[in-house]
Design a protein around this motif. Structure first.
Motif, short mmCIF file in Angstrom:
data_model
loop_
_atom_site.label_atom_id
_atom_site.label_comp_id
_atom_site.label_asym_id
_atom_site.label_seq_id
_atom_site.Cartn_x
_atom_site.Cartn_y
_atom_site.Cartn_z
N PHE A 142 -16.06 -9.20 -4.21
CA PHE A 142 -16.05 -8.33 -5.39
C PHE A 142 -15.62 -6.90 -5.09
CE2 PHE A 142 -19.08 -11.65 -6.81
CZ PHE A 142 -18.39 -12.05 -7.95
N ILE A 143 -15.18 -6.66 -3.86
CA ILE A 143 -14.75 -5.30 -3.52
C ILE A 143 -13.72 -4.77 -4.54
CG2 ILE A 143 -13.58 -3.85 -1.81
CD1 ILE A 143 -14.81 -5.60 0.37
N PRO A 144 -12.75 -5.60 -4.98
CA PRO A 144 -11.79 -5.07 -5.96
C PRO A 144 -12.46 -4.56 -7.24
CG PRO A 144 -10.95 -7.10 -5.05
CD PRO A 144 -12.35 -6.96 -4.53
N VAL A 145 -13.57 -5.19 -7.63
CA VAL A 145 -14.24 -4.75 -8.85
C VAL A 145 -14.88 -3.38 -8.64
CG1 VAL A 145 -15.99 -5.30 -10.57
CG2 VAL A 145 -14.68 -7.14 -9.51
N PHE A 146 -15.55 -3.22 -7.49
CA PHE A 146 -16.14 -1.91 -7.18
C PHE A 146 -15.03 -0.87 -7.02
CE2 PHE A 146 -19.49 -4.76 -5.49
CZ PHE A 146 -20.53 -4.32 -6.29
N ALA A 147 -13.97 -1.26 -6.32
CA ALA A 147 -12.87 -0.32 -6.08
C ALA A 147 -12.27 0.12 -7.42
CB ALA A 147 -11.80 -0.96 -5.20
N ASN A 148 -12.13 -0.83 -8.33
CA ASN A 148 -11.60 -0.48 -9.64
C ASN A 148 -12.51 0.52 -10.35
OD1 ASN A 148 -9.82 -0.98 -12.03
ND2 ASN A 148 -11.74 -1.72 -12.89
N ARG A 202 -9.15 3.26 2.93
CA ARG A 202 -10.55 3.47 3.23
C ARG A 202 -11.33 4.11 2.08
NH1 ARG A 202 -14.12 3.72 7.12
NH2 ARG A 202 -12.71 2.95 8.69
N GLU A 203 -10.71 5.07 1.39
CA GLU A 203 -11.46 5.80 0.35
C GLU A 203 -12.08 4.87 -0.68
OE1 GLU A 203 -8.34 6.75 1.86
OE2 GLU A 203 -7.50 7.45 -0.04
N VAL A 204 -11.36 3.78 -1.01
CA VAL A 204 -11.89 2.95 -2.08
C VAL A 204 -13.02 2.04 -1.61
CG1 VAL A 204 -9.73 2.99 -3.36
CG2 VAL A 204 -10.22 1.06 -1.85
N LEU A 205 -13.29 2.05 -0.31
CA LEU A 205 -14.39 1.23 0.20
C LEU A 205 -15.65 2.04 0.37
CD1 LEU A 205 -12.47 -0.73 2.94
CD2 LEU A 205 -13.31 -1.60 0.78
N LEU A 264 0.84 -1.20 0.00
CA LEU A 264 0.00 0.00 0.00
C LEU A 264 0.88 1.25 0.00
CD1 LEU A 264 -2.96 -0.54 2.52
CD2 LEU A 264 -3.07 -0.55 0.04
N ASP A 265 1.96 1.19 0.78
CA ASP A 265 2.87 2.34 0.86
C ASP A 265 3.51 2.66 -0.48
OD1 ASP A 265 2.40 3.00 3.44
OD2 ASP A 265 4.06 1.83 4.28
N GLU A 266 3.62 1.66 -1.33
CA GLU A 266 4.17 1.92 -2.66
C GLU A 266 3.21 2.72 -3.52
OE1 GLU A 266 5.41 -1.71 -4.59
OE2 GLU A 266 6.60 -2.31 -2.84
N GLY A 267 2.01 2.97 -2.99
CA GLY A 267 1.08 3.82 -3.74
C GLY A 267 -0.16 3.11 -4.23
N TYR A 268 -0.31 1.85 -3.85
CA TYR A 268 -1.53 1.14 -4.26
C TYR A 268 -2.68 1.47 -3.31
CZ TYR A 268 1.37 -1.45 -7.47
OH TYR A 268 2.22 -1.77 -8.50
N ASP A 269 -3.90 1.29 -3.78
CA ASP A 269 -5.08 1.53 -2.94
C ASP A 269 -5.66 0.23 -2.44
OD1 ASP A 269 -5.20 4.39 -3.42
OD2 ASP A 269 -5.73 3.84 -5.47
N LEU A 270 -5.32 -0.87 -3.11
CA LEU A 270 -5.87 -2.17 -2.71
C LEU A 270 -4.83 -3.24 -2.99
CD1 LEU A 270 -9.42 -3.40 -3.80
CD2 LEU A 270 -7.55 -4.94 -3.39
#
Ligand code: UDP
Ligand code: MG
Length: 317
Positions: free
Chosen positions: A177-183, A162-165, A110-116
């Protein structure tokens, strides 16, 4: 609060003591503020009293929510999210199949800049026939349909900003399916290989039927993500295609009538064409109704049709 762990618990009494220990060891070594929210999903064993005792011992970090009855893993996760405070959310199972010691690795990503960051149980230790094989097919299907390519949707161990949730609710079996919504709200997603252990205590709550449910949920997810703000594109698109097909058949029938003197109404193609026309028209009308529903949906929740990444010189109201 930096990190919230959310853990659904359903009849896991024999796994809890070791889980408590592994979590405390891992999280304390990080030097961040953290909490762990256990959601007791209507357990009928001793889980709840173990959780309560643990919460009493470590009130700074441990929180417990307990359901009146079993509402399912997704509902438990949703409740945990509602009560969590961390900027980063980590989900994992209570049965020690996921390894809490993998959490720091997810956080680094996550620290590398990913959101999920999604866990991938490359060496999965479940029943090969009822779980691993169907799950592999389901993962391929989901990746293909949604365009979000992950090897292991079903692995609960994942870390999220948190923002992506925010901005969607979880129904049915949908936490996977959270990754699909997050995407769909623009999250940067990656995956890392995580440990997976065989279940030592207690039983799995799922079997082959789970994959069937997942595939059905996939329809809903695809629809929601792709068309929920513009259903007329799906219904209208289908409707228009059917009507065009109908017109093409009609033209063919008329050409045949005029040049080859074959009757129009006697041909089954004639009925087919009429049917396509009616279906197409109906589908268009359904699309319009869906458009009305979408407006009610977004406006009743004051849900915006976009998600903001950063704001400059603007306050949150
Ligand atoms: N779980 C839950 N409610 C349920 C079923 C499962 O809270 O109705 C929890 C369970 O206690 C575990 C996690 O969800 O922490 C995953 O369940 P399980 O290990 O049975 O799934 P599997 O690993 O076999 O996919
Ligand atoms: Mg398990």
């Amino acid at each position: 609060m930096n990190i919230s762990l959310i853990i659904p618990v359903f009849n896991e009494q024999d796994n809890l003591p070791m889980l408590f220990e592994a979590i405390a060891d891992t999280m304390d070594s990080l030097g961040k503020t953290w909490e762990v929210i256990f959601v007791d999903d209507g357990s009928r064993d001793n889980s709840l009293s173990l959780l309560a005792a643990h919460a009493e011992k470590d009130p700074e970090h441990v929180r417990v929510i307990s359901f009146r009855r079993n509402f399912g893993q997704t509902a438990a996760i949703a409740a945990g999210l509602d009560y969590s405070q961390g900027e980063i959310i980590v989900l994992l199972d209570a049965d020690l199949q996921n390894d809490p010691r993998d959490i720091p690795m997810l956080l680094e990503k996550l620290d590398e800049g990913y959101d999920l960051v999604s866990g991938w149980r490359k060496q999965r230790m479940d029943n090969a026939i009822t779980r691993n094989f169907p799950s592999m097919l389901a993962n391929k299907l989901i990746s293909w349909v949604t365009g979000v390519e992950l090897h292991d949707y079903g692995c609960t161990l994942k870390a999220y900003r948190r923002e992506v949730l925010e901005g969607f609710r979880l129904y049915g079996e949908m936490h996977r399916f959270i990754p699909v919504f997050a995407n769909s709200v623009g999250a940067r997603i990656t995956e890392v290989i995580v440990n997976h252990h065989p279940r030592r205590f207690g039983k799995t709550k799922y079997g082959l039927e789970r994959t069937a449910k997942v595939v059905l949920d996939l329809f809903t997810v695809k629809f929601l993500v792709t068309f929920s703000s513009k259903p007329i594109y799906l219904f209208g698109g289908t409707g228009a295609s059917l009507m065009i097909l109908s017109a093409v058949i009609m033209v063919y029938l008329f050409i045949r009538r005029i040049f080859f003197l074959v009757g129009v109404t006697g041909s089954p193609l004639f009925q087919t064409s009429v049917m396509f026309f009616i279906l197409g028209f109906q589908s268009m009308l359904m699309g319009l109704i869906a458009e009305l529903l979408v407006r009610t949906y977004h406006e009743s929740q004051r849900k915006p049709t976009y998600t903001v990444h950063t704001k400059i010189n603007l306050d949150d109201d």
